[in-house]
Design a protein around this motif. Structure first.
Motif, short mmCIF file in Angstrom:
data_model
loop_
_atom_site.label_atom_id
_atom_site.label_comp_id
_atom_site.label_asym_id
_atom_site.label_seq_id
_atom_site.Cartn_x
_atom_site.Cartn_y
_atom_site.Cartn_z
N UNK A 1 0.60 -1.09 0.02
CA UNK A 1 -0.04 0.00 0.09
C UNK A 1 0.74 1.25 0.06
N UNK A 2 2.02 1.13 0.79
CA UNK A 2 2.53 2.44 0.99
C UNK A 2 4.11 2.39 0.91
N UNK A 3 4.73 3.29 0.12
CA UNK A 3 6.21 3.25 0.04
C UNK A 3 6.96 3.59 1.26
N UNK B 1 2.73 -2.61 -6.43
CA UNK B 1 3.05 -1.16 -5.73
C UNK B 1 2.10 -0.04 -6.02
N UNK B 2 1.18 -0.14 -4.83
CA UNK B 2 0.14 0.57 -5.08
C UNK B 2 0.20 2.16 -4.77
N UNK B 3 1.52 2.45 -4.33
CA UNK B 3 1.65 3.83 -3.57
C UNK B 3 2.09 4.68 -5.23
N UNK C 1 12.02 1.62 -0.46
CA UNK C 1 11.52 0.22 -0.53
C UNK C 1 11.53 -0.39 -2.11
N UNK C 2 11.37 0.61 -2.92
CA UNK C 2 11.12 0.16 -4.34
C UNK C 2 12.22 -0.41 -4.82
N UNK C 3 13.41 0.10 -4.98
CA UNK C 3 14.85 -0.29 -5.30
C UNK C 3 15.10 -1.73 -4.64
N UNK C 4 14.82 -2.00 -3.43
CA UNK C 4 15.18 -3.26 -3.04
C UNK C 4 14.23 -4.29 -3.17
N UNK C 5 13.02 -3.79 -3.44
CA UNK C 5 12.25 -4.98 -4.16
C UNK C 5 12.46 -5.34 -5.41
N UNK C 6 12.73 -4.27 -6.21
CA UNK C 6 13.02 -4.39 -7.50
C UNK C 6 14.34 -5.46 -7.81
N UNK D 1 -11.38 3.48 1.16
CA UNK D 1 -10.21 2.84 1.89
C UNK D 1 -9.17 4.00 2.40
N UNK D 2 -8.83 3.74 3.66
CA UNK D 2 -7.68 4.56 4.31
C UNK D 2 -6.37 4.28 3.43
N UNK D 3 -6.26 3.07 3.25
CA UNK D 3 -4.73 2.63 2.71
C UNK D 3 -4.68 3.39 1.19
N UNK D 4 -5.56 3.04 0.28
CA UNK D 4 -5.70 3.34 -0.88
C UNK D 4 -5.45 4.92 -0.93
N UNK D 5 -6.07 5.72 0.17
CA UNK D 5 -6.01 7.09 -0.07
C UNK D 5 -4.56 7.69 0.42
#
Lengths: 465, 465
Positions: free
Chosen positions: A401-403, A427-429, A436-441, B179-183
């Protein structure tokens, strides 16, 4: 228009046919220069990390960029595997003929002014290059190409400013395009952690075309999946041959086809002189050949990386472990849209899931583990392990959900490796390259999608494979 | 399930009905705490930048986070406009009743355990909150919400870690989600330069729902377009009313609807107890109301920002100025797909374009200005000006091939402002937040799309408006 008569009467090149030019031990640059901004200087600079020999060729200099410079190709200490011709169009043919005479492996021709002009002269000049290639076994990349990058050996034999390739991880993809600009833009995915082995841009394709590049990558050990962008082929059947080579090597091809309608075809003719062909015919070819077609270019790289990282599917259904109800609903919607089964957990799997998440979560598929459990590596491990241990599930989708920097990412990667199943991190953010994006990729066991839609589209094709 | 009987019998709230809670001058937190990780502490920390009064309420403390702490709401120096109830579900109702008695403007209820549980008790507890809201004119946000952010006044009345809102630029959008998470995830677009005025997350919506939030934003001067994500509404007709308010204010709404099929609807029931409703009915509602529906959540924010930045269309066709043939072809393909006209330049426009780009470019629409011209601010100015001066073109699309710092971006913004036409920068690089991205996003006259497809989809809706 390409010279169909001469360009079509051959089989696709195999790796051995083009390896001298694409994986060279020595590269010469005819038209090397010290003039700032010149294609010759940019190519020379791009070869700074090349592991092999680099020979600038220009009668005006004794030395260029710290390297000995030669007056002519004939004076080089060895016959180079690859020669980059950074000359104006009027001088290209003579240089190409000399390369053929000397027994060079292949050449890269930057100059434009060929078939893409739509003129008789332009077409004739390109046809003469084609004839030269076929008569002498000289492989030609271009004309009207920005060159190529083979990141495995540090060879950036081109004038574009290609980004670094990223640390090699399992899941290295090769990128094949006609357009140099598209190849460059897409390859910048390396900047956020994508591992790219090659960027091969074909331009007008008087000899070597995108099908040959695909075939090359299919037989290159470092490359595990191939991303392809093209507008037209003189002989589409060679792409089928290349796809067969890739299939035999267990590699997937993901393609984005440009020039799908008549107006796009007109633009393609202006670009590389390519015949776009019937889109329905290409669609049928993709289906027959097992080439995965994507409808939007922005999903090409992430889809190819997923297929490069994923082991063969062990089951044809997915589980979703979400940290929020909203992303869980979105996952269901996209699973339905693309026909991906999300079977409900039962028995021991269900008991384990219930035990691993708070009571206000949803112990089902999609599982809403809640934000609380999703930031706790132990909850995540237990819940993910419950799904991954169940032989009914062939992949785990984790909407992220969040970066933010999180130890959970590495934990998820370990679980994917232990169970030999792909973990798709969606990656919903909208902080697209946030913490976290670089690490995940870079994690060889996590496939990052920046679209729930592309994730489930890719899964549907993965499960159908 | 929501209490349809009581929740449906009213018109949509207008700005004045909910302004006390969403644009408060004072905020109290019942259940404020110093316990690390507690919702009370996180809310208190999120209010650090709030311009108004903040009153922690908890009998255990005299002071909290450097602020005077009160034993009860009744002891506060004034009746607060907004009260955040950071208590367990069993204590919520008593606190809400006290707020109603005191004449508080509205409350935010974090606790879950209501309609989303699917139990009779949960539904009844939620219905009692609804009744309280309607009897006493006490506006209630939630329950089961993460709160909201009104970035205009520094009010982050919620426990989520909302990112900064970004420097306000023309084109500020308001974000409404269930959704709070999506927001939260979507609002992280602020990190790469998106300007977001509000993030309003509705949760179970026992009283104020997403339609009311949309209506509020429609009448908020700072917000120029509204991005909406939701799964269901007790009374969809209120969204039509909200859309009418937005239309009257000249603002567009872009919506992503969750829970489009029966399985998604089941997931929605687990999430916020919402009735997803028939997707066909919602689709018809969106069409009737002029709400622009997007099919993928990742395009929501960029589409809303485009509509927020764009002046009303002066013509219903686009010009494309590209730096590469490949991106030009892609633009044509997507223009065809979405029905956007790309008329060919004629007369003086054509002469100017020819004069502004190299001869090996393509002086047509799409124009391939070539990489050479596209890195030269003067060439870009002249070519772009030729298109923008022509009254047949209502927008200029610029596929931006490579992420790099460039003076061309600012120049493009100036031209858009001078001609009062939108400039759509299509970020073709997969370095998604690479050099230049933040600068482009913050430019009030550039709309950044990370998808050629979404760009032309948005243009088709813009031209049809």
């Amino acid at each position: 228009m390409q010279d169909r008569a001469s360009a079509t009467k051959r089989n696709v090149y195999r790796r051995a046919d083009v390896a001298r030019v694409i994986a060279p031990r020595s590269i010469a640059i005819v038209g090397a220069s010290e003039r700032p901004g010149s294609l010759g200087l940019r190519t020379l600079q791009n070869l700074a990390a090349f592991e092999g020999a680099v020979y600038p060729v220009n009668g005006k200099y004794k030395e260029l960029a710290g390297r000995a410079c030669y007056a002519s190709l004939a004076e080089l200490p060895q016959v180079p595997d690859c020669v980059v011709i950074a000359l104006g169009q009027d001088q290209v043919e003579a240089a190409a003929r000399e390369c053929a005479r000397l027994g060079v492996g292949g050449i890269v021709v930057f100059a434009s002014g060929y078939a893409e002009t739509g003129t008789e002269e332009g077409r004739a000049a390109q046809a003469r290059l084609t004839a030269l290639a076929h008569e002498h076994g000289l492989r030609i990349l271009g004309p009207n190409t920005t060159g190529f990058a083979n990141h495995l050996i540090g060879a950036h034999a081109g004038f574009a400013e290609f980004p670094p390739a990223g640390a090699p991880v399992r899941g290295t993809i090769g990128l094949v395009t006609q357009s140099g600009a598209l190849g460059l833009g897409l390859s910048q995915a390396a900047e956020h952690g994508a591992s790219i082995s090659h960027v091969l841009t074909a331009g007008n394709s008087c000899d070597v075309d995108v099908a040959d590049h695909v075939s090359y990558l299919a037989e290159d050990d470092a490359c595990r999946a191939i991303a392809l962008v093209f507008e037209g082929l003189a002989d589409p059947s060679r792409l089928e041959q290349a796809a067969a080579v890739a299939r035999a090597a267990g590699k997937r091809i993901v393609a984005y086809k440009l020039a799908i309608g008549p107006e796009g075809a007109a633009a393609a003719m202006h670009h590389t002189g390519s015949i776009a062909g019937s889109d329905a015919d290409y669609d049928a070819l993709f289906s027959r050949s097992g080439i995965l077609r994507v409808a939007r270019s922005e999903t090409l790289i992430e889809t190819a990386i997923f297929l490069a990282k994923a082991p063969p599917p062990s089951a044809r259904a997915a589980a979703v472990m979400s940290s929020s109800g909203g992303t869980a609903i979105m996952a269901v919607d996209k699973a339905n849209l693309h026909g991906v089964a999300l079977p409900q957990p039962e028995g021991r799997t269900l008991e384990e899931i219930k035990a691993s998440i708070p009571s206000f979560g949803a112990a089902r598929n999609p599982c809403d583990a809640t934000a609380q459990a999703s930031t706790n590596p132990d909850s995540v491990r237990r819940c993910a392990e419950a799904f991954l241990s169940d032989p009914r599930y062939g992949a785990l989708v984790v909407p992220w959900g969040k970066a933010y920097d999180s130890p959970v990412l590495a934990r998820l990667g370990e679980l994917g490796a232990a169970h030999n199943k792909p973990i798709c991190l969606v990656w919903m953010s909208q902080w697209l390259e946030g913490p976290g994006a670089l690490e995940a990729e870079r994690n060889p066991n996590l496939a990052v999608f920046r679209s729930m839609d592309s994730c489930f589209f890719a899964l549907s094709k993965y499960f159908a494979s």
